[in-house]
Scaffold this motif. Sequence first.
Motif, PDB file in Angstrom:
ATOM      1  N   GLN A 184      -6.708   2.414  -5.363  1.00 40.81           N
ATOM      2  CA  GLN A 184      -5.983   1.159  -5.548  1.00 40.81           C
ATOM      3  C   GLN A 184      -4.774   1.039  -4.624  1.00 40.81           C
ATOM      4  O   GLN A 184      -4.346  -0.073  -4.302  1.00 40.81           O
ATOM      5  CB  GLN A 184      -5.512   1.046  -7.008  1.00 40.81           C
ATOM      6  N   ARG A 185      -4.225   2.175  -4.196  1.00 40.92           N
ATOM      7  CA  ARG A 185      -2.981   2.148  -3.419  1.00 40.92           C
ATOM      8  C   ARG A 185      -3.111   2.714  -2.012  1.00 40.92           C
ATOM      9  O   ARG A 185      -2.206   2.523  -1.193  1.00 40.92           O
ATOM     10  CB  ARG A 185      -1.890   2.930  -4.164  1.00 40.92           C
ATOM     11  N   ASP A 186      -4.205   3.405  -1.731  1.00 42.25           N
ATOM     12  CA  ASP A 186      -4.365   4.065  -0.438  1.00 42.25           C
ATOM     13  C   ASP A 186      -5.564   3.491   0.319  1.00 42.25           C
ATOM     14  O   ASP A 186      -6.556   3.089  -0.293  1.00 42.25           O
ATOM     15  CB  ASP A 186      -4.561   5.575  -0.631  1.00 42.25           C
ATOM     16  N   ASP A 222       0.838  -1.186   0.000  1.00 45.33           N
ATOM     17  CA  ASP A 222       0.000   0.000   0.000  1.00 45.33           C
ATOM     18  C   ASP A 222       0.881   1.248   0.000  1.00 45.33           C
ATOM     19  O   ASP A 222       2.000   1.247   0.539  1.00 45.33           O
ATOM     20  CB  ASP A 222      -0.881   0.029   1.249  1.00 45.33           C
ATOM     21  N   ARG A 223       0.353   2.327  -0.569  1.00 47.48           N
ATOM     22  CA  ARG A 223       1.084   3.591  -0.557  1.00 47.48           C
ATOM     23  C   ARG A 223       0.828   4.319   0.765  1.00 47.48           C
ATOM     24  O   ARG A 223       1.700   4.371   1.620  1.00 47.48           O
ATOM     25  CB  ARG A 223       0.680   4.454  -1.757  1.00 47.48           C
TER      26      ARG A 223
END
Length: 318
Positions: A30-32, A2-3
């Motif tokens: 999608q990443r957070d 994950d970001r």
Amino acid sequence: MDRFHIVVSNCRRIFCLVDNFQRIRGLDGQRDRVYIFDCSPDPDWREQLAIADRLNSFGLRWGENLHFVRRRNWGLNEGALLDYFRCLTNATIPVPAYVAFVQEHYLDTKCFVKEDTIPEDAAYDLDQIEAKFQSDPDIGCAFHARYGIRVCTSNPVAERKREFCGDGTELLPGAKRRGFCVDGGNFIVRPQPYLDWFKAHPRYLTQGDGSYGFTHVWEVRKGQILYDRGIKWADMYRNIEYSTIEELDALEASRGEKVSMLWYDNRVWYFFYGRDLQRYPPTPLLSVLMYLPQYLRHLIFHSRDTRLEFVQPDGGRT
């Protein structure tokens, strides 16, 4: 990986976050992920969950990138931070690249404005924050603070009639500056320094009575953990960076302005909760004795239920 994890500490005021969530720019579904750690009492927490459901309009989905975690009312926002890192250490939550800690009222510049509220014209952009971290591996903490960084300072005032803590604009004789912290703990960090520290000090993840004094000391302690690692601090609002108090002094001198404020210890709270950070010999005995009944009350009656429950509006569990 994950970001960003946006970790929200909430008690009865989730509407402040939801009504101002548009201030968070660059959110990537999608990443957070957003984790709301809620300590609202029964039956209020169900209403808080229903309000949080409005975050679906920002592309967030329960069980995917939006999570609501029920927790005991312990340590205010600092307890939420500790519970979050407990989830990282036991792999309940995956470790992200960056963690953004946000009190529920942090983005609200109308209802609960104080020193731990974001500046009105600050841009809280996750892409910009990511770029700042990527520009320099030494940057370990980024923040948008209304009054700048806090310089944690020992308290030289021992007389009962003159005791104080908190804000200070001048360095009193005998006081020593030892590190940084950010108002309300509203900052963004790389999680590894904390994971390393908690690996060496696992008891700190659950110990303590969760009182206001405990919380006050923890706000300083989590800044000191980073300062002792020698990280670089990035003030996103003012576009400046520094690593030490001496560098900050030189920066303020070159700019001809203050970008920091002193934050003095409470000698009594440090006796009970923060002797690893600052000892105050001789002990302010009278003040300690006066606080002792309150300390014992918190110690005896504070909740020892450390369970965390992931819930969803449909009654599901994650």
